[in-house]
Design a protein around this motif. Structure first.
Motif, PDB file in Angstrom:
ATOM      1  N   ASP A 156       0.844  -1.196   0.000  1.00  0.00           N
ATOM      2  CA  ASP A 156       0.000   0.000   0.000  1.00  0.00           C
ATOM      3  C   ASP A 156       0.880   1.247   0.000  1.00  0.00           C
ATOM      4  O   ASP A 156       2.113   1.164  -0.139  1.00  0.00           O
ATOM      5  N   ALA A 157       0.248   2.408   0.188  1.00  0.00           N
ATOM      6  CA  ALA A 157       0.983   3.672   0.114  1.00  0.00           C
ATOM      7  C   ALA A 157       2.024   3.799   1.211  1.00  0.00           C
ATOM      8  O   ALA A 157       3.007   4.539   1.069  1.00  0.00           O
ATOM      9  N   GLU A 158       1.846   3.060   2.332  1.00  0.00           N
ATOM     10  CA  GLU A 158       2.796   3.115   3.438  1.00  0.00           C
ATOM     11  C   GLU A 158       3.822   1.990   3.377  1.00  0.00           C
ATOM     12  O   GLU A 158       4.608   1.817   4.302  1.00  0.00           O
ATOM     13  N   GLY A 159       3.794   1.212   2.310  1.00  0.00           N
ATOM     14  CA  GLY A 159       4.770   0.148   2.134  1.00  0.00           C
ATOM     15  C   GLY A 159       4.417  -1.160   2.801  1.00  0.00           C
ATOM     16  O   GLY A 159       5.273  -2.055   2.902  1.00  0.00           O
ATOM     17  N   ASN A 160       3.162  -1.315   3.272  1.00  0.00           N
ATOM     18  CA  ASN A 160       2.756  -2.553   3.931  1.00  0.00           C
ATOM     19  C   ASN A 160       2.259  -3.569   2.915  1.00  0.00           C
ATOM     20  O   ASN A 160       1.410  -3.246   2.072  1.00  0.00           O
ATOM     21  N   PRO A 161       2.772  -4.820   2.959  1.00  0.00           N
ATOM     22  CA  PRO A 161       2.306  -5.844   2.022  1.00  0.00           C
ATOM     23  C   PRO A 161       0.816  -6.119   2.192  1.00  0.00           C
ATOM     24  O   PRO A 161       0.295  -6.141   3.310  1.00  0.00           O
ATOM     25  N   GLN A 162       0.142  -6.331   1.059  1.00  0.00           N
ATOM     26  CA  GLN A 162      -1.292  -6.602   1.053  1.00  0.00           C
ATOM     27  C   GLN A 162      -1.531  -8.093   0.806  1.00  0.00           C
ATOM     28  O   GLN A 162      -1.142  -8.629  -0.248  1.00  0.00           O
ATOM     29  N   ASN A 163      -2.145  -8.743   1.809  1.00  0.00           N
ATOM     30  CA  ASN A 163      -2.394 -10.179   1.688  1.00  0.00           C
ATOM     31  C   ASN A 163      -3.331 -10.473   0.519  1.00  0.00           C
ATOM     32  O   ASN A 163      -4.255  -9.718   0.223  1.00  0.00           O
ATOM     33  N   GLY A 164      -3.066 -11.596  -0.130  1.00  0.00           N
ATOM     34  CA  GLY A 164      -3.910 -12.026  -1.244  1.00  0.00           C
ATOM     35  C   GLY A 164      -3.553 -11.399  -2.570  1.00  0.00           C
ATOM     36  O   GLY A 164      -4.316 -11.528  -3.534  1.00  0.00           O
ATOM     37  N   THR A 165      -2.382 -10.737  -2.651  1.00  0.00           N
ATOM     38  CA  THR A 165      -1.990 -10.102  -3.910  1.00  0.00           C
ATOM     39  C   THR A 165      -0.765 -10.749  -4.542  1.00  0.00           C
ATOM     40  O   THR A 165      -0.335 -10.319  -5.618  1.00  0.00           O
ATOM     41  N   VAL A 221      -1.304 -20.587  -6.804  1.00  0.00           N
ATOM     42  CA  VAL A 221      -2.311 -19.548  -7.003  1.00  0.00           C
ATOM     43  C   VAL A 221      -1.609 -18.270  -7.418  1.00  0.00           C
ATOM     44  O   VAL A 221      -0.692 -17.791  -6.723  1.00  0.00           O
ATOM     45  N   HIS A 222      -2.043 -17.712  -8.553  1.00  0.00           N
ATOM     46  CA  HIS A 222      -1.480 -16.450  -9.037  1.00  0.00           C
ATOM     47  C   HIS A 222      -2.521 -15.352  -8.857  1.00  0.00           C
ATOM     48  O   HIS A 222      -3.654 -15.460  -9.330  1.00  0.00           O
ATOM     49  N   ASN A 223      -2.143 -14.284  -8.139  1.00  0.00           N
ATOM     50  CA  ASN A 223      -2.989 -13.107  -7.983  1.00  0.00           C
ATOM     51  C   ASN A 223      -2.379 -11.970  -8.774  1.00  0.00           C
ATOM     52  O   ASN A 223      -1.175 -11.702  -8.670  1.00  0.00           O
ATOM     53  N   ASP A 224      -3.204 -11.282  -9.550  1.00  0.00           N
ATOM     54  CA  ASP A 224      -2.653 -10.216 -10.391  1.00  0.00           C
ATOM     55  C   ASP A 224      -2.623  -8.862  -9.696  1.00  0.00           C
ATOM     56  O   ASP A 224      -2.281  -7.852 -10.310  1.00  0.00           O
ATOM     57  N   GLY A 225      -2.990  -8.825  -8.383  1.00  0.00           N
ATOM     58  CA  GLY A 225      -2.946  -7.572  -7.634  1.00  0.00           C
ATOM     59  C   GLY A 225      -4.193  -6.739  -7.751  1.00  0.00           C
ATOM     60  O   GLY A 225      -4.338  -5.742  -7.034  1.00  0.00           O
ATOM     61  N   SER A 226      -5.107  -7.104  -8.627  1.00  0.00           N
ATOM     62  CA  SER A 226      -6.346  -6.331  -8.792  1.00  0.00           C
ATOM     63  C   SER A 226      -7.571  -7.111  -8.335  1.00  0.00           C
ATOM     64  O   SER A 226      -8.693  -6.756  -8.672  1.00  0.00           O
ATOM     65  N   GLY A 227      -7.348  -8.188  -7.583  1.00  0.00           N
ATOM     66  CA  GLY A 227      -8.461  -8.986  -7.080  1.00  0.00           C
ATOM     67  C   GLY A 227      -8.755 -10.223  -7.897  1.00  0.00           C
ATOM     68  O   GLY A 227      -9.603 -11.029  -7.502  1.00  0.00           O
ATOM     69  N   ASN A 228      -8.093 -10.402  -9.018  1.00  0.00           N
ATOM     70  CA  ASN A 228      -8.298 -11.585  -9.849  1.00  0.00           C
ATOM     71  C   ASN A 228      -7.212 -12.612  -9.553  1.00  0.00           C
ATOM     72  O   ASN A 228      -6.056 -12.271  -9.331  1.00  0.00           O
ATOM     73  N   SER A 229      -7.590 -13.883  -9.562  1.00  0.00           N
ATOM     74  CA  SER A 229      -6.622 -14.944  -9.289  1.00  0.00           C
ATOM     75  C   SER A 229      -6.911 -16.143 -10.164  1.00  0.00           C
ATOM     76  O   SER A 229      -8.039 -16.345 -10.638  1.00  0.00           O
ATOM     77  N   SER A 230      -5.884 -16.937 -10.371  1.00  0.00           N
ATOM     78  CA  SER A 230      -6.018 -18.197 -11.106  1.00  0.00           C
ATOM     79  C   SER A 230      -5.285 -19.281 -10.347  1.00  0.00           C
ATOM     80  O   SER A 230      -4.239 -19.026  -9.749  1.00  0.00           O
ATOM     81  N   THR A 231      -5.854 -20.486 -10.355  1.00  0.00           N
ATOM     82  CA  THR A 231      -5.302 -21.592  -9.590  1.00  0.00           C
ATOM     83  C   THR A 231      -4.934 -22.734 -10.522  1.00  0.00           C
ATOM     84  O   THR A 231      -5.726 -23.123 -11.394  1.00  0.00           O
TER      85      THR A 231
END
Length: 738
Positions: free
Chosen positions: A631-640, A704-714
């Motif tokens: 995010d803007a503060e440099g914190n990793p976002q789970n599920g991305t 599992v691949h997450n594209d960072g925009s909420g979409n994923s493929s398994t």
């Protein structure tokens, strides 16, 4: 009665008969010589059948009050009946007044306890039944032969006792209680007033037995035989101690009124036995000492921003502290509860502590408890809430087996939040599921603990050894070098009854947020850290009972999720991250038996962990995620990020068996012993682990691949993996640093 009163010259019945003759006499004062002649000659017997009630008893400090409501005294067996009390009064040759008493079939009850701001809330109802006989003697003269004080001697025996606590139509009670308590031979309690303070010295010996702890669903206090109800087991304790109190008035923390208490206690000897179904957990050779300085008691506002009213017990002044030590010479598991023979020895322990104000992570913590009316709000208006803050500034735990000791040193703990207590039933109220039994809830608690490390040496010398790593050997048991959390909510509910009769059944839910676990930590702050941790765990119908030579715990059903946002090496906040780890756990009928090694001292745990196949969202799954966006503060976002997922992990008894009873079996042995090292034989903290399973299965391995925009493929990399007949053993020793 325990003491027969002789030479009675008149009795209450005789006085009544004399009065009935109709003669009237004037009362005349007696001079000192005449009074001296009365000593040792007069006795009075008073026989009473009594029933009494009081609407309210209140205690106020600084215009804040706590109120005991609906106080009643009467018969324990008959709600409309009267209890019986017989008193025998004698004036002895030394000027002592001795009061013998015999109490039969008495119940004392309090319908509720509230504070000024409680509204409809109450702490619940309390009641006590008893038969009691004994004597109480008051002698002029206090400690050290002072002429201005008093000395008290007593010897009481309580039988057919019960003590109950009731909230919202449910009650938990101690059944078949008996107690003997007295002053030691040749010693008595003394009361003096010195420099404006009450000095009370109380040497006391006695024993207590609680035959059962039971639960009942009933809106009125129970009566009669309740032996058909399930029990948590029985308790026995013996004690010999002396406490020296200094009690002052005129000042709490929040005004000019209150009570100030300081006390020093020496526990000369004690023993404790908890038993179920004929087997017991026995503590022998208990001794110790404690000191409490500047404890204040008053009714006031708690430490939160809301300023809630409570009965306050505060140990948070500049001179306030509580310190002491406790030693247990021998802990034995699975003894014969009747003879106290047999069982397995765990060894001996010594615990020392210091509670005082301290600063942790820039925040100040003290020791204070505010008792309030009302427990969990969904359970009903009756219950207790404890607004609590604790500050354990320093502690040490020494465990000795086979002539060698390990000291867990530099232990600190801190925290604050609310603890609630209710007696509840199996019901859903206000969106909360409750379970039958005594419910202890956690509401918004934050805190933690840490330790410096361990010291290992021969018995009595561990304190002088160097601090070293080694506590990490207990990580499998959930013991870490440090653990702190930003918020904890949840509950444990204890219900009488086990799988074979007496025992305890436990249902629990626990939620932890903003947690951090530290391992292999150093004074510099470097270590291995499970950071940004959250945890959710649930246990249903877990049972606990004492069995022959041990303690047996069986989980009915348990499921949990531990989410570690960053597994770091280095600093806790800025160390290099391995990424995110998520461990979901689900099982039924897992078992742990705790015992000691045969013929030696130590701990031996037999663990059977059943990994059950997935049922809905309950499953065994391991997830590893890396490459997350921030995010803007440099914190990793789970599920991305990219995820490696081992899903539906489960055990079985082997190909075609169709059963899942064997699970993963681990035998864990822990003790302190001499072991080989570079410098020859040295005391060591020893952990041996032997693990085996017949078959461990992984349903699938997914990428599992997450594209960072909420979409994923398994993508399934592997479908159905089995590992069979694994058997491995490790043997670890932590020896002193040369």
């Amino acid at each position: 009665m325990k003491k027969q009163v002789l030479h009675r010259w008149f009795s209450a019945a005789g006085m009544a008969l004399y009065a009935a003759t109709g003669q009237v006499c004037a009362m005349e004062a007696m001079n000192d010589a005449e009074l001296a002649g009365v000593q040792g000659q007069a006795g009075v017997t008073v026989e009473m059948a009594h029933k009494a009630s009081m609407d309210r008893f209140s205690y106020f400090t600084n215009d804040n009050g706590i109120h005991l409501e609906d106080i009643r005294v009467g018969s324990a067996s008959d709600p409309e009946g009267r209890a019986r009390r017989d008193y025998e009064l004698d004036l002895l040759n030394d000027g002592s007044l001795e009061i013998g008493l015999d109490i039969q079939d008495e119940r004392v009850s309090v319908g509720g306890v509230s504070l000024d701001d409680s509204g409809a809330r109450s702490m619940g109802a309390f009641w006590m039944d008893r038969d009691m006989d004994g004597f109480f003697r008051i002698t002029p003269g206090g400690a050290g032969g002072s002429a201005d004080g008093y000395t008290f001697n007593f010897d009481y025996a309580l039988s057919n006792g019960r003590f109950g606590y009731r909230t919202n139509g449910h009650q938990l009670f101690l059944d078949d209680v008996s107690m003997n308590i007295s002053t030691p031979e040749g010693a008595g309690h003394t009361l003096d007033v010195i420099d404006g303070a009450i000095q009370y010295v109380a040497p006391t010996v006695g024993d207590i037995t609680i035959g059962a702890v039971r639960y009942a669903e009933q809106s009125t206090n129970i009566r009669g035989d309740q032996s058909a109800l399930a029990s948590m087991g029985s308790f026995e304790a013996g004690f010999d101690f002396i406490t020296d109190f200094e009690i002052r008035g005129g000042g709490g923390r929040q005004g000019a009124e209150g009570i100030q208490v300081s006390a020093d206690t020496t526990l000369n000897t004690a023993s404790f036995l908890y038993s179920t179904n004929g087997y017991g957990l026995l503590y022998q050779g208990i001794s110790g000492a404690s000191s409490v300085q500047d404890l204040r008691i008053e009714v006031g506002e708690d430490f939160t921003e809301e300023g809630r009213q409570g009965l306050a017990f505060t140990l948070n002044g500049d001179s306030s502290r509580a310190e002491g030590n406790l030693s247990i010479d021998d802990i034995r598991l699975g003894v014969d509860a009747g003879t106290r023979d047999g069982g397995r020895s765990v060894g001996s322990v010594n615990f020392s502590w210091l509670y005082e104000n301290q600063t942790i992570n820039g925040a100040t913590f003290a020791n204070q408890v505010y008792l309030m009316a009302g427990g969990h709000p969904d359970a009903g208006d009756e219950g207790m809430r404890f607004a609590s803050e604790w500050s354990l500034a320093d502690a040490g735990l020494t465990w000795t087996t086979n002539g060698s000791s390990v000291l867990f040193d530099g232990i600190q703990s801190w925290g604050r939040g609310d603890v609630t207590v209710n007696v509840t039933g199996n019901e859903a109220l206000g969106g909360t599921q409750f379970y039958k039994g005594l419910r202890v809830g956690f509401d918004g608690i934050s805190g933690g603990y840490r330790m410096d490390g361990i010291r290992v040496g021969s018995e009595g010398s561990a304190e002088g050894a160097e601090v070293q790593a080694g506590a990490e050997l207990l990580s499998a048991l959930g013991v870490f070098r440090s653990f702190e959390f930003g918020n904890m909510d949840g509950q444990y509910t204890l219900t009488p009854g086990g799988p074979n009769g007496d025992g305890i059944t436990i249902n629990s839910d626990l939620y932890i947020e903003d947690g951090r676990i530290g391992s292999l930590t150093e004074a510099s702050g470097q270590g291995v850290w499970a950071d940004d941790l959250s945890y959710e765990g649930h246990i249903r119908d877990m049972t606990l009972e004492v069995v022959q030579n041990g303690l047996r715990v069986v989980q009915g059903e348990a499921w949990s999720t531990m989410d570690v946002g960053n597994l770091r090496v280095g600093g806790a906040e800025d160390g290099a991250s391995f990424g995110r780890i998520v461990w979901q756990r689900y099982g039924q009928d897992s078992e742990m038996v705790i015992t000691g090694p045969e013929g030696q001292e130590g701990l031996k745990l037999a663990l059977t962990s059943i990994f059950s196949e997935a049922v809905g969202d309950k499953r065994n799954r391991l997830l590893w995620e890396t490459g997350r966006t921030t995010d803007a503060e440099g914190n990793p976002q789970n599920g991305t990020g990219m995820q490696l997922v081992l899903d539906n992990i489960h055990t079985s008894d082997g190909l075609g068996a169709g059963n899942n009873d064997f699970g993963v079996q681990t035998e864990l042995s822990v003790d302190v012993r001499e072991a080989d090292s570079a410098d020859g034989l040295q005391p060591s903290f020893h952990v041996n682990t032997h693990t085996r399973f017949r078959e461990l299965n992984v349903g699938r391995v997914n990428l599992v691949h997450n594209d960072g925009s909420g979409n994923s493929s398994t993508a399934t990399a592997l479908q159905g993996v089995s590992i069979q007949n694994m058997d491995m053993e490790s043997n670890l020793n932590a020896t002193p640093i040369p």
